[in-house]
Motif scaffolding. Structure first.
Motif, mmCIF file in Angstrom:
data_model
loop_
_atom_site.group_PDB
_atom_site.id
_atom_site.type_symbol
_atom_site.label_atom_id
_atom_site.label_comp_id
_atom_site.label_asym_id
_atom_site.label_seq_id
_atom_site.Cartn_x
_atom_site.Cartn_y
_atom_site.Cartn_z
ATOM 1 N N PHE A 1 -5.616 47.825 52.573
ATOM 2 C CA PHE A 1 -5.076 47.059 51.448
ATOM 3 C C PHE A 1 -5.503 47.667 50.113
ATOM 4 O O PHE A 1 -4.733 47.708 49.160
ATOM 5 N N ARG A 2 -6.735 48.143 50.051
ATOM 6 C CA ARG A 2 -7.225 48.782 48.831
ATOM 7 C C ARG A 2 -6.398 50.026 48.519
ATOM 8 O O ARG A 2 -5.978 50.250 47.384
ATOM 9 N N GLN A 3 -6.120 50.842 49.540
ATOM 10 C CA GLN A 3 -5.304 52.037 49.351
ATOM 11 C C GLN A 3 -3.886 51.674 48.931
ATOM 12 O O GLN A 3 -3.311 52.326 48.066
ATOM 13 N N MET A 4 -3.322 50.630 49.526
ATOM 14 C CA MET A 4 -1.978 50.192 49.145
ATOM 15 C C MET A 4 -1.952 49.812 47.667
ATOM 16 O O MET A 4 -1.034 50.180 46.946
ATOM 17 N N CYS A 5 -2.975 49.095 47.234
ATOM 18 C CA CYS A 5 -3.045 48.670 45.838
ATOM 19 C C CYS A 5 -3.162 49.877 44.913
ATOM 20 O O CYS A 5 -2.463 49.960 43.906
ATOM 21 N N GLU A 6 -4.029 50.818 45.266
ATOM 22 C CA GLU A 6 -4.215 52.016 44.453
ATOM 23 C C GLU A 6 -2.938 52.849 44.357
ATOM 24 O O GLU A 6 -2.672 53.486 43.352
ATOM 25 N N ASN A 7 -2.134 52.837 45.421
ATOM 26 C CA ASN A 7 -0.896 53.624 45.450
ATOM 27 C C ASN A 7 0.321 52.832 44.970
ATOM 28 O O ASN A 7 1.445 53.341 45.023
ATOM 29 N N GLY A 8 0.111 51.596 44.536
ATOM 30 C CA GLY A 8 1.210 50.787 44.033
ATOM 31 C C GLY A 8 2.167 50.304 45.105
ATOM 32 O O GLY A 8 3.303 49.957 44.818
ATOM 33 N N VAL A 9 1.722 50.268 46.334
ATOM 34 C CA VAL A 9 2.564 49.791 47.435
ATOM 35 C C VAL A 9 2.369 48.283 47.540
ATOM 36 O O VAL A 9 1.266 47.812 47.764
ATOM 37 N N ASP A 10 3.443 47.552 47.351
ATOM 38 C CA ASP A 10 3.349 46.091 47.400
ATOM 39 C C ASP A 10 4.553 45.516 48.151
ATOM 40 O O ASP A 10 5.228 44.632 47.687
ATOM 41 N N SER A 11 4.844 46.077 49.321
ATOM 42 C CA SER A 11 5.973 45.575 50.099
ATOM 43 C C SER A 11 5.530 45.284 51.521
ATOM 44 O O SER A 11 4.607 45.907 52.039
ATOM 45 N N LEU A 12 6.206 44.337 52.118
ATOM 46 C CA LEU A 12 5.919 43.986 53.496
ATOM 47 C C LEU A 12 6.695 44.913 54.415
ATOM 48 O O LEU A 12 7.767 45.403 54.070
ATOM 49 N N LEU A 13 6.142 45.152 55.598
ATOM 50 C CA LEU A 13 6.883 45.903 56.596
ATOM 51 C C LEU A 13 7.760 44.914 57.349
ATOM 52 O O LEU A 13 7.301 44.150 58.165
ATOM 53 N N GLY A 14 9.004 44.934 57.025
ATOM 54 C CA GLY A 14 9.964 44.066 57.684
ATOM 55 C C GLY A 14 11.152 44.886 58.123
ATOM 56 O O GLY A 14 11.178 46.113 58.014
ATOM 57 N N GLU A 15 12.162 44.219 58.631
ATOM 58 C CA GLU A 15 13.339 44.920 59.131
ATOM 59 C C GLU A 15 13.986 45.787 58.053
ATOM 60 O O GLU A 15 14.517 46.853 58.344
ATOM 61 N N ASP A 16 13.950 45.352 56.805
ATOM 62 C CA ASP A 16 14.590 46.100 55.732
ATOM 63 C C ASP A 16 13.833 47.380 55.376
ATOM 64 O O ASP A 16 14.405 48.306 54.826
ATOM 65 N N ASN A 17 12.550 47.441 55.680
ATOM 66 C CA ASN A 17 11.723 48.567 55.251
ATOM 67 C C ASN A 17 11.458 49.579 56.369
ATOM 68 O O ASN A 17 10.873 50.615 56.116
ATOM 69 N N LEU A 18 11.842 49.257 57.603
ATOM 70 C CA LEU A 18 11.544 50.145 58.720
ATOM 71 C C LEU A 18 12.721 51.065 59.008
ATOM 72 O O LEU A 18 13.876 50.685 58.812
ATOM 73 N N PRO A 19 12.460 52.279 59.483
ATOM 74 C CA PRO A 19 13.564 53.181 59.831
ATOM 75 C C PRO A 19 14.347 52.641 61.021
ATOM 76 O O PRO A 19 13.797 51.953 61.881
ATOM 77 N N ALA A 20 15.630 52.969 61.074
ATOM 78 C CA ALA A 20 16.482 52.511 62.172
ATOM 79 C C ALA A 20 16.046 53.176 63.478
ATOM 80 O O ALA A 20 15.643 54.336 63.498
ATOM 81 N N THR A 21 16.126 52.439 64.550
ATOM 82 C CA THR A 21 15.808 52.963 65.877
ATOM 83 C C THR A 21 17.102 53.237 66.628
ATOM 84 O O THR A 21 18.198 52.904 66.155
ATOM 85 N N ARG A 22 16.989 53.819 67.801
ATOM 86 C CA ARG A 22 18.167 54.077 68.631
ATOM 87 C C ARG A 22 18.882 52.766 68.938
ATOM 88 O O ARG A 22 20.104 52.703 69.006
ATOM 89 N N TRP A 23 18.142 51.714 69.105
ATOM 90 C CA TRP A 23 18.711 50.391 69.361
ATOM 91 C C TRP A 23 19.649 49.979 68.216
ATOM 92 O O TRP A 23 20.702 49.407 68.437
ATOM 93 N N ASP A 24 19.266 50.287 66.991
ATOM 94 C CA ASP A 24 20.061 49.908 65.815
ATOM 95 C C ASP A 24 21.300 50.766 65.650
ATOM 96 O O ASP A 24 22.308 50.315 65.106
ATOM 97 N N THR A 25 21.240 52.026 66.083
ATOM 98 C CA THR A 25 22.322 52.964 65.792
ATOM 99 C C THR A 25 23.291 53.191 66.950
ATOM 100 O O THR A 25 24.303 53.844 66.778
ATOM 101 N N THR A 26 23.005 52.664 68.122
ATOM 102 C CA THR A 26 23.849 52.871 69.298
ATOM 103 C C THR A 26 24.954 51.822 69.353
ATOM 104 O O THR A 26 24.708 50.635 69.115
ATOM 105 N N GLU A 27 26.164 52.275 69.670
ATOM 106 C CA GLU A 27 27.279 51.329 69.873
ATOM 107 C C GLU A 27 27.078 50.662 71.238
ATOM 108 O O GLU A 27 26.800 51.310 72.236
ATOM 109 N N TRP A 28 27.258 49.368 71.258
ATOM 110 C CA TRP A 28 27.059 48.603 72.486
ATOM 111 C C TRP A 28 28.378 48.085 73.009
ATOM 112 O O TRP A 28 29.265 47.734 72.238
ATOM 113 N N GLU A 29 28.494 48.054 74.328
ATOM 114 C CA GLU A 29 29.676 47.474 74.963
ATOM 115 C C GLU A 29 29.222 46.238 75.720
ATOM 116 O O GLU A 29 28.196 46.231 76.363
ATOM 117 N N TRP A 30 30.045 45.215 75.662
ATOM 118 C CA TRP A 30 29.755 43.989 76.382
ATOM 119 C C TRP A 30 30.601 43.905 77.618
ATOM 120 O O TRP A 30 31.665 44.345 77.731
#
Length: 84
Positions: free
Chosen positions: A55-84
């Motif tokens: 947390f100290r390093q995050m503060c020093e580097n000006g990082v003030d965001s949560l790791l959530g779905e919007d901030n994480l890189p897409a996975t194969r699950w997110d980018t693969t077309e699915w068939e039902w």
């Protein structure tokens, strides 16, 4: 929950079920604390070790965001077309 004591040389040990090992994050080492009428077993390293430094390093580097779905890189699950 009961557990049998097993002989290990001149000592005795207990087998801790996998679900408890995972739940309490027991790895290769635990702390034992004898109390008056019971024994406390806890992880040797607390679960949040190193968080203050991170947390100290995050503060020093000006990082003030949560790791959530919007901030994480897409996975194969997110980018693969699915068939039902």
């Amino acid at each position: 929950m009961k557990a049998a004591l097993i002989r290990i040389g001149d000592s005795r040990g207990i087998r801790i079920p996998k679900v408890l090992l995972e739940q309490y994050r027991f790895n290769d080492e635990v702390e034992l604390e004898p109390r008056q009428d019971h024994l406390v077993i806890r992880p040797a390293t607390p679960a949040r070790t190193g968080w203050n430094d991170a947390f100290r390093q995050m503060c020093e580097n000006g990082v003030d965001s949560l790791l959530g779905e919007d901030n994480l890189p897409a996975t194969r699950w997110d980018t693969t077309e699915w068939e039902w």
